[in-house]
Design a protein around this motif. Structure first.
Motif, short mmCIF file in Angstrom:
data_model
loop_
_atom_site.label_atom_id
_atom_site.label_comp_id
_atom_site.label_asym_id
_atom_site.label_seq_id
_atom_site.Cartn_x
_atom_site.Cartn_y
_atom_site.Cartn_z
N LEU A 299 0.80 -1.23 0.00
CA LEU A 299 0.00 0.00 0.00
C LEU A 299 0.84 1.29 0.00
O LEU A 299 0.43 2.27 -0.62
N PRO A 300 2.00 1.32 0.68
CA PRO A 300 2.77 2.57 0.65
C PRO A 300 3.11 3.03 -0.77
O PRO A 300 3.33 4.22 -1.00
N ARG B 293 6.61 10.54 -12.80
CA ARG B 293 6.54 9.31 -12.01
C ARG B 293 5.25 9.33 -11.18
O ARG B 293 5.01 10.28 -10.44
N ILE B 294 4.42 8.32 -11.35
CA ILE B 294 3.15 8.23 -10.63
C ILE B 294 3.04 6.82 -10.03
O ILE B 294 3.23 5.83 -10.76
N LEU B 295 2.71 6.74 -8.74
CA LEU B 295 2.60 5.46 -8.05
C LEU B 295 3.86 4.60 -8.29
O LEU B 295 3.78 3.39 -8.51
N GLY B 296 4.99 5.29 -8.30
CA GLY B 296 6.26 4.59 -8.42
C GLY B 296 6.62 4.17 -9.83
O GLY B 296 7.67 3.56 -10.05
N GLU B 297 5.78 4.52 -10.79
CA GLU B 297 5.99 4.04 -12.15
C GLU B 297 6.33 5.21 -13.08
O GLU B 297 5.63 6.24 -13.06
N GLN C 258 -3.92 13.66 -2.77
CA GLN C 258 -2.56 13.37 -2.30
C GLN C 258 -2.24 11.94 -2.68
O GLN C 258 -2.86 11.01 -2.15
N PHE C 259 -1.32 11.75 -3.59
CA PHE C 259 -1.02 10.39 -4.05
C PHE C 259 0.47 10.27 -4.36
O PHE C 259 1.14 11.27 -4.59
N PRO C 260 0.97 9.03 -4.37
CA PRO C 260 2.42 8.88 -4.49
C PRO C 260 2.94 9.18 -5.90
O PRO C 260 2.38 8.71 -6.89
#
Ligand SMILES: [Fe+2]
Length: 374
Positions: A18-19, A44-48, A270-272
């Protein structure tokens, strides 16, 4: 029968994985002006890592930022005939990720099918480029229009002031915790105070207390003096419609910035970007259906809200960055009564993540929850 799949928890309400983010939702990944014609953008969005560009109709396209031929970054390529061309050997891709050209092949052949790139559904709406980051086959994306707040769909009735996207050095789950409804009167006591009298300290800080109020929009804090008398601190609106938090990461705050000034709804995603960096996408929505009202709310934004929001945003960023590591923060905390909403939000996010992984179902956002509260 197989045993139900379980996901280990890294800490309470943080299932493993989830992080890095909650997939299978629409996210506002760029603002419209940030994506020029014929100029791809890497983000970069959600680590991608993603490459974003506009096709020949101006429609946004989003693919993984890696050429399936020799792994070059596609976002440094060129846009030609609306397709994205890899800068290294010239392969081209359309918005569905299909390889449309291998420059040394005269005709379409099996090689084209071997080198498709993963694409994500993308759309432009309300001044943002939205991408559905996830597995569109397994979790078909709902129409974007059903998952955004109503003001983005009704530009004749509302004015939205988009703030510059920020990147905070913190995990997104900590950032979301930081938008609880009772910290503002303490953390933002100076920056957010409603009146000059308050700003000048009508009641000294040492004599201020917090009264917790349960509203139909969740737990809120009211600044009071030692006798429990409210201090004119603004920002408190009652009878609010809609949810304070909706998945995947949207927090709504209805705010009365000053006595007599037009109220607005602050919308905050707010998102990674990655596990250590949170993208902060925020706008303010005012109800304003004619030119006179539009001029009035613009004045409120320019003279009251913009400056204050900048300070408030800086304070929120500073606070969440100071909390440091997500897991350490969660392990060392002691939750108290008013944290009940924080716990609800944590559970909602964790449940959505676990459902996707174990049950293959996706929690939706109820469109009705996204009415503008002002
Ligand atoms: Fe805050």
């Amino acid at each position: 029968m197989n045993a139900p799949m379980t996901i280990p928890e890294l800490a309470s309400n943080i299932p493993q994985g989830l992080p890095a983010g909650l997939r299978n939702y629409w996210y506002p990944i760029l603002q419209s002006e940030e994506l020029a014609a014929e100029k791809p953008v890497g983000i970069r969005i959600l680590g991608e890592a993603l490459a974003v560009w506009r096709d020949s109709n101006g429609k946004p396209c989003v693919v993984k930022d890696r050429c399936p031929h020799r792994s070059m970054k596609l976002s440094v390529g060129r846009v030609l005939d609306g397709d994205l061309q890899c800068i290294l050997h010239g392969l081209r891709f359309d918005g569905k990720g299909t390889c449309t050209l291998i420059p040394w092949e005269k005709e379409r052949c099996a090689a084209h099918d071997r080198v498709g790139v993963t694409a994500y559904p993308a759309q432009e709406l309300g001044g943002y480029i939205w991408a559905y980051i996830g597995d569109a086959k397994k979790f078909p994306p709902p129409p974007l229009e059903s998952e955004v707040p109503e003001e983005l769909l009704k530009p004749d009735e509302f004015v939205c002031f988009r703030l510059k996207t920020q990147y905070w050095k913190a995990n997104w789950l900590l950032s979301i915790d930081g938008s609880d409804g009772f910290h503002a009167i303490t953390l933002h006591t100076v920056s957010q105070s409603a009146s000059d009298i308050d700003r000048q300290g009508g009641v000294p800080l040492k004599d201020r207390r917090v009264q917790i109020v349960h509203t139909n929009h969740g737990v809120r804090g009211v600044s009071v003096d030692l006798e429990g008398k409210p201090i004119g601190h603004g920002h408190f609106t009652t009878d609010v419609r809609g949810e304070r938090f909706v998945l995947p990461c949207l927090t709504t705050n209805p705010i009365s910035p000053a006595p007599g000034a037009a109220s607005y709804a602050s919308r905050l995603w707010q998102f990674p970007s990655d596990e250590n960096t949170t993208m902060i996408v925020r706008y303010l929505a005012f109800r304003a259906g004619n030119e006179t009202e539009r001029a009035k709310v613009k004045a409120t934004f320019d003279t009251v809200a913009a400056n204050r929001l900048e300070k408030v945003g800086d304070e929120d960023a500073w606070a969440v960055e100071a909390q440091g590591d997500l897991l350490e923060a969660r392990r060392t905390e002691n939750l108290l009564g008013p944290d009940e909403d924080v716990v609800k939000v944590r559970r909602m996010i964790a449940r959505a993540f676990v459902n996707q992984v174990t049950a293959g179902s996706r929690d939706g956002i109820s469109a009705g929850a996204l009415d503008c509260p002002v």
